[in-house]
Design an enzyme around this catalytic site. Structure first.
Site, short mmCIF file in Angstrom:
data_model
loop_
_atom_site.label_atom_id
_atom_site.label_comp_id
_atom_site.label_asym_id
_atom_site.label_seq_id
_atom_site.Cartn_x
_atom_site.Cartn_y
_atom_site.Cartn_z
N HIS A 130 6.50 6.30 -2.80
CA HIS A 130 5.87 5.22 -1.94
C HIS A 130 7.11 4.27 -1.51
CE1 HIS A 130 1.56 6.21 -2.91
NE2 HIS A 130 2.18 7.13 -2.10
N ASN A 224 -6.13 8.60 -18.47
CA ASN A 224 -6.87 7.30 -17.65
C ASN A 224 -7.87 6.81 -18.48
OD1 ASN A 224 -8.27 5.82 -15.44
ND2 ASN A 224 -7.11 7.04 -14.05
N ALA A 240 -2.68 4.38 -21.35
CA ALA A 240 -1.29 5.37 -21.14
C ALA A 240 -0.28 5.28 -22.27
CB ALA A 240 -0.39 4.96 -20.06
P1 OAD Z 1 -5.42 2.70 -8.56
O1 OAD Z 1 -5.36 1.17 -8.62
O2 OAD Z 1 -5.90 3.32 -7.19
O3 OAD Z 1 -5.66 3.52 -9.75
C1 OAD Z 1 -5.28 3.15 -11.08
C2 OAD Z 1 -5.90 4.03 -12.07
O4 OAD Z 1 -5.15 3.51 -13.36
C3 OAD Z 1 -7.37 3.81 -12.30
O5 OAD Z 1 -8.00 5.14 -12.17
C4 OAD Z 1 -7.52 3.12 -13.63
O6 OAD Z 1 -8.72 3.55 -14.32
C5 OAD Z 1 -6.29 3.54 -14.11
N1 OAD Z 1 -5.80 2.76 -15.30
C6 OAD Z 1 -5.88 1.32 -15.57
N2 OAD Z 1 -5.08 0.92 -16.57
C7 OAD Z 1 -4.99 1.88 -17.46
C8 OAD Z 1 -3.92 2.16 -18.39
N3 OAD Z 1 -3.63 1.16 -19.31
N4 OAD Z 1 -3.73 3.33 -18.88
C9 OAD Z 1 -4.24 4.36 -18.27
N5 OAD Z 1 -4.85 4.23 -17.12
C10 OAD Z 1 -4.98 3.20 -16.52
O7 OAD Z 1 -3.71 3.14 -8.31
P2 OAD Z 1 -2.98 4.48 -7.94
O8 OAD Z 1 -3.92 5.80 -8.00
O9 OAD Z 1 -1.58 4.64 -8.28
O10 OAD Z 1 -0.53 3.14 -2.12
O11 OAD Z 1 -3.12 4.34 -6.07
C11 OAD Z 1 -2.68 5.01 -5.39
C12 OAD Z 1 -1.87 4.44 -4.38
O12 OAD Z 1 -3.06 3.64 -3.73
C13 OAD Z 1 -1.00 3.32 -4.48
O13 OAD Z 1 0.21 3.79 -4.60
C14 OAD Z 1 -1.00 2.51 -3.33
C15 OAD Z 1 -2.57 2.31 -3.39
O14 OAD Z 1 -3.09 1.84 -2.11
C16 OAD Z 1 0.26 2.53 -1.00
O15 OAD Z 1 0.49 1.44 -1.14
C17 OAD Z 1 0.66 3.48 -0.13
#
Ligand code: OAD
Length: 249
Positions: A130, A224, A240
């Protein structure tokens, strides 16, 4: 497909470890959750919104056209935050593991994060799908440049065209780089194992790269803290850094 294990018991860790040790071609996908322990909030979940607007509204060309100052303020705020954060144990463990693993196998890491924290610990074979928080893009010709500024009194103009610059990131509704996408999907159809860390699994193409790999027979390991949308053979519901410490070393 038979599920290998669906918990964070010793057996799930051991099975994940064995899978990754055997795998000759491994794909790693990371999301905002891997940076949570560095102090960077995730998008979705409890603190998943900023100034009462949805990420989809802020991270879009329409949002920028409507109010470039607001969008830049959001990105500058994130630059300042990331600037004050360090890569955490999970970033470090992954970097070390990939370096060692590359002597005997292919490993590629695709991150959805724009914080460059994988790069900060010199993680090899890493692609930021991204874009980067630390890049500006000319709205006229598309040329990008590295930029470390943490604040703007006036919105930035590009050195090339003297046009307004925007953050060098991919927004909702925009296409990702074609060559990068081709590499990601090619990796997904060739890999034996996918290690997914800290993503909700709700945003494409990361979500479809994972499901493509699964369809063609790769085993999916998902780390996760909470339940997410990733269909995995091994689900480890831990942070993580906790999980990677148990699995990779
Ligand atoms: P999200 O914010 O959607 O999801 C983050 C995930 O990390 C969640 O499922 C949490 O449960 C998990 N989580 C939180 N703390 C954690 C930890 N310490 N260890 C393991 N897991 C943990 O983020 P993304 O999936 O990265 O795109 O989001 C994808 C995309 O949506 C981003 O890149 C961004 C966003 O909108 C754009 O901006 C284009």
């Amino acid at each position: 497909m038979e599920s290998l294990a669906v918990d964070s018991s010793g057996s799930a860790y051991n099975q994940a470890k064995m899978l990754l040790e055997k795998s000759l071609n491994t794909l790693i996908i990371t999301g905002a959750g891997i940076s949570a322990e560095s102090g960077i909030p995730t998008f979705r979940g409890e603190n998943g919104y900023w100034r009462n607007q949805s990420v989809e509204e802020l991270a879009s060309a329409e949002g920028f056209a409507k109010n470039p100052r607001l969008i830049w303020d959001w990105y500058l705020e994130r630059r300042r935050l990331v600037n004050s954060c360090k890569p955490n144990l999970a970033h470090n463990i992954l970097a070390k593991w990939i370096e060692q693993k590359l002597w005997t196998a292919d490993v590629n890491l695709f991150t959805q994060n724009i914080d460059d924290l994988h790069q900060a610990v010199n993680t090899l074979n890493t692609i930021s799908m991204h874009g980067s928080l630390w890049r500006n893009r000319c709205t006229k010709c598309g040329l990008e440049r590295q930029e470390m500024a943490l604040d703007y009194s006036k919105l930035p103009l590009s050195p090339c065209c003297q046009a307004l610059e925007r953050p060098g990131v991919v927004w909702f509704g925009e296409s990702l780089d074609k060559k990068m996408l081709a590499k990601a999907f090619l990796t997904s159809v060739k890999c034996n194992a996918v290690l997914v860390i800290g993503t909700s699994g709700l945003v494409a193409p990361a979500s479809s790269i994972i499901s493509t790999a699964r369809t063609v027979g790769a085993k999916i390991i998902d780390i996760n803290m909470a339940q997410n949308a990733v269909q995995a053979d091994i689900q480890i519901r831990k942070s993580a850094s906790d999980a990677l410490q148990r699995i990779l070393f």
